[in-house]
Scaffold this active site. Sequence first.
Site, short mmCIF file in Angstrom:
data_model
loop_
_atom_site.label_atom_id
_atom_site.label_comp_id
_atom_site.label_asym_id
_atom_site.label_seq_id
_atom_site.Cartn_x
_atom_site.Cartn_y
_atom_site.Cartn_z
N SER A 160 41.06 35.95 39.17
CA SER A 160 39.95 35.98 39.95
C SER A 160 39.27 34.61 39.58
CB SER A 160 39.08 37.12 39.80
OG SER A 160 39.52 38.39 39.85
N ASP A 204 31.62 37.55 33.36
CA ASP A 204 32.55 37.65 34.19
C ASP A 204 32.11 38.63 35.24
OD1 ASP A 204 35.03 37.69 31.53
OD2 ASP A 204 34.20 36.01 32.63
N ASN A 259 34.39 29.91 37.74
CA ASN A 259 35.27 30.23 36.52
C ASN A 259 36.45 30.81 36.97
OD1 ASN A 259 36.24 30.44 33.88
ND2 ASN A 259 35.75 32.83 34.32
N HIS A 273 39.22 33.73 35.84
CA HIS A 273 39.34 34.79 34.87
C HIS A 273 40.76 35.47 35.19
CE1 HIS A 273 37.99 37.94 32.19
NE2 HIS A 273 38.55 38.93 33.30
N1 LIG Z 1 27.38 33.72 30.81
C1 LIG Z 1 28.75 33.65 31.23
N2 LIG Z 1 29.40 32.69 30.52
C2 LIG Z 1 30.90 32.63 30.90
C3 LIG Z 1 31.50 33.22 31.85
C4 LIG Z 1 30.72 34.24 32.58
O1 LIG Z 1 31.25 34.90 33.58
N3 LIG Z 1 29.44 34.27 32.25
N4 LIG Z 1 32.86 33.14 31.84
C5 LIG Z 1 33.64 32.85 30.77
C6 LIG Z 1 35.27 32.68 30.81
N5 LIG Z 1 35.75 34.06 29.99
C7 LIG Z 1 36.23 34.49 30.80
O2 LIG Z 1 36.96 34.19 31.81
C8 LIG Z 1 35.28 34.10 28.72
C9 LIG Z 1 35.05 33.17 27.62
C10 LIG Z 1 34.82 33.34 26.44
C11 LIG Z 1 34.58 34.54 25.99
C12 LIG Z 1 34.42 34.95 24.39
O3 LIG Z 1 34.09 36.10 23.95
N6 LIG Z 1 34.06 33.85 23.74
C13 LIG Z 1 33.46 33.83 22.56
C14 LIG Z 1 34.18 32.94 21.60
C15 LIG Z 1 35.65 32.90 21.85
C16 LIG Z 1 36.56 31.68 21.16
O4 LIG Z 1 35.59 30.61 20.89
O5 LIG Z 1 37.67 32.04 21.07
C17 LIG Z 1 31.90 33.39 22.22
O6 LIG Z 1 31.55 32.59 23.09
O7 LIG Z 1 31.37 33.91 21.50
C18 LIG Z 1 34.76 35.75 27.03
C19 LIG Z 1 35.23 35.39 28.28
C20 LIG Z 1 33.05 31.52 30.37
N7 LIG Z 1 31.72 31.77 29.98
N1 LIG Z 2 38.21 34.08 29.73
C1 LIG Z 2 38.87 32.84 30.15
C2 LIG Z 2 40.32 32.99 30.39
O1 LIG Z 2 40.90 33.56 29.44
N2 LIG Z 2 40.96 31.97 30.99
C3 LIG Z 2 42.37 31.86 30.95
O2 LIG Z 2 42.82 31.12 29.99
C4 LIG Z 2 43.72 30.33 30.49
C5 LIG Z 2 43.61 28.88 30.34
O3 LIG Z 2 44.68 28.45 30.44
P1 LIG Z 2 44.82 26.78 30.78
O4 LIG Z 2 43.79 26.24 29.65
O5 LIG Z 2 45.94 26.09 30.80
O6 LIG Z 2 44.01 26.59 32.05
C6 LIG Z 2 44.13 30.77 32.15
O7 LIG Z 2 45.06 31.86 32.03
C7 LIG Z 2 42.78 31.57 32.30
O8 LIG Z 2 42.83 32.35 33.39
#
Ligand SMILES: Nc1nc2c(c(=O)[nH]1)N[C@@H](CN(C=O)c1ccc(C(=O)N[C@@H](CCC(=O)O)C(=O)O)cc1)CN2
Ligand SMILES: NCC(=O)N[C@@H]1O[C@H](COP(=O)([O-])[O-])[C@@H](O)[C@H]1O
Length: 197
Positions: A140, A149, A111, A113
């Site tokens: 990252s 994350d 992923n 982040h």
């Molecule tokens: N188990 C894991 N799942 C995910 C990870 C991880 O490291 N471990 N990375 C995420 C990506 N991410 C940040 O980089 C991230 C994505 C989503 C959320 C979140 O709070 N999602 C909510 C819904 C939000 C929405 O639909 O707009 C949820 O799932 O309830 C936090 C961080 C990908 N998954």
């Molecule tokens: N927690 C996950 C998160 O926030 N990811 C972030 O969402 C954007 C997606 O843009 P993109 O769809 O244009 O690549 C990117 O900036 C990425 O780092």
Amino acid sequence: MAAQKVKTAILISGRGSNMVALVEAAQLETFPAEIVGVISNRPGAAGLEKAQALKVPTAVVDHKNYKTREAFEHALHEQLLSMEAELVCCAGFMRILTPWFVSNWQDRLINIHPSLLPKYKGLNTHQRAIDAGDSETGCSVHWVTEDLDAGAVILQDSVTISPNDTADLLAARLLPIELSLYPKALSKVAKQIQSRV
Ligand SMILES: Nc1nc2c(c(=O)[nH]1)N[C@@H](CN(C=O)c1ccc(C(=O)N[C@@H](CCC(=O)O)C(=O)O)cc1)CN2
Ligand SMILES: NCC(=O)N[C@@H]1O[C@H](COP(=O)([O-])[O-])[C@@H](O)[C@H]1O
């Protein structure tokens, strides 16, 4: 004999800028990964049209069509298997994945982040960095584990925070850095996978 390219699927939820960067990088003959598909949990994700324009197979697995997170992830898993994915890249994919999914894709799930992990896991990372008075932030690429994350960082890069920065300005300044970083991280991971016996 050249190693087989690692079949890679990309998960998105939105505009797909990072996905486009990965697809374009993978078009290089020497790149160690092949993009086999793009899957969105949101039917209206703008990234789907971008992937189709790039001739990449797409699919939608809408999480709102499933009563539970696990049911959604079983459908997502089946779609990945149908694409013969060997590696999964989350690229703006906005669903937290359960231990069931993560265990099925352990060491094959990464992923990007928008923070300098381990700082600012979760959401709203840029505003949190600004509010904390940080002088820099970044992005990252990390292994995905069941803890949000928290997986080991593969590559990261930074950007300075200016005094009058807003979260949107910071995100816009960081995006080109993300688009450069993620293909480098995918190449590194794909080569690691190719070297696994
Ligand atoms: N188990 C894991 N799942 C995910 C990870 C991880 O490291 N471990 N990375 C995420 C990506 N991410 C940040 O980089 C991230 C994505 C989503 C959320 C979140 O709070 N999602 C909510 C819904 C939000 C929405 O639909 O707009 C949820 O799932 O309830 C936090 C961080 C990908 N998954
Ligand atoms: N927690 C996950 C998160 O926030 N990811 C972030 O969402 C954007 C997606 O843009 P993109 O769809 O244009 O690549 C990117 O900036 C990425 O780092």
